[in-house]
Design a protein around this motif. Sequence first.
Motif, PDB file in Angstrom:
ATOM      1  N   ASN A 109      11.393  21.288  11.556  1.00 37.31           N
ATOM      2  CA  ASN A 109      10.938  22.275  10.413  1.00 37.31           C
ATOM      3  C   ASN A 109       9.618  21.515  10.120  1.00 37.31           C
ATOM      4  N   SER A 110       9.599  19.743  10.003  1.00 37.00           N
ATOM      5  CA  SER A 110       9.241  19.414   9.591  1.00 37.00           C
ATOM      6  C   SER A 110       8.088  18.946  10.283  1.00 37.00           C
ATOM      7  N   GLU A 112       6.944  21.133  12.814  1.00 39.73           N
ATOM      8  CA  GLU A 112       5.936  22.619  12.728  1.00 39.73           C
ATOM      9  C   GLU A 112       4.884  22.520  11.163  1.00 39.73           C
ATOM     10  N   SER A 113       5.708  22.174  10.606  1.00 35.22           N
ATOM     11  CA  SER A 113       4.670  21.883   8.742  1.00 35.22           C
ATOM     12  C   SER A 113       3.555  20.868   9.060  1.00 35.22           C
ATOM     13  N   ARG A 116       1.284  23.071  11.195  1.00 36.58           N
ATOM     14  CA  ARG A 116       0.010  23.858  10.831  1.00 36.58           C
ATOM     15  C   ARG A 116      -1.013  23.155  10.125  1.00 36.58           C
ATOM     16  N   GLY A 117      -0.609  22.948   8.719  1.00 41.71           N
ATOM     17  CA  GLY A 117      -0.971  22.561   8.009  1.00 41.71           C
ATOM     18  C   GLY A 117      -2.465  21.460   8.838  1.00 41.71           C
TER      19      GLY A 117
END
Length: 119
Positions: A109-110, A112-113, A116-117
Motif C-alpha cells: 500500500n505504501s 502504491e500511495s 499515486r502521489g
Amino acid sequence: MSIPNEALQKLLQEIGQKKAFAEQQLLIVKQQKVANARETRLVQLTESELDSLPKDTKVYEGVGKMFVGTPVPDVKKRLASESDKLKSELSNLDKKEDYLSKTYENSKNSIESVLRGRG
C-alpha cells in the motif's frame, strides 16, 4: 511540497525490500506450518495406534540406531508433550504469519500511495 527524485527512489527501494523480505518470510512460515501439520498428524496416528494395542504389548522406541523397550504410559506421555509443543509452535507460526501479512500489505500500500502521489 515535492520529494526529490533521489529521495523518492531510495524510499521506494527500502519499501520494496521490506515487501520482498515479508513475502519471502511468508513462504517460509507457510512451509513450516505444513511441516507442523504433518508432524501433528503423525503424533495423532501414533497415539491412536497405541490406544488400539492390548495393555501387555511391548513397545519400542528408536534411540539413535537402536530400539529401547519403553512402557506404554511413558510413550503416551512423550507423545502428549510433543503434541503440546506442536500446538504452541503452530500458535507462534500463526502470529508470525499474521504479522508478516500485515507488513507485506502495508508495504504494498505504501508503494502504491507513493506512486499515486508522484503520478
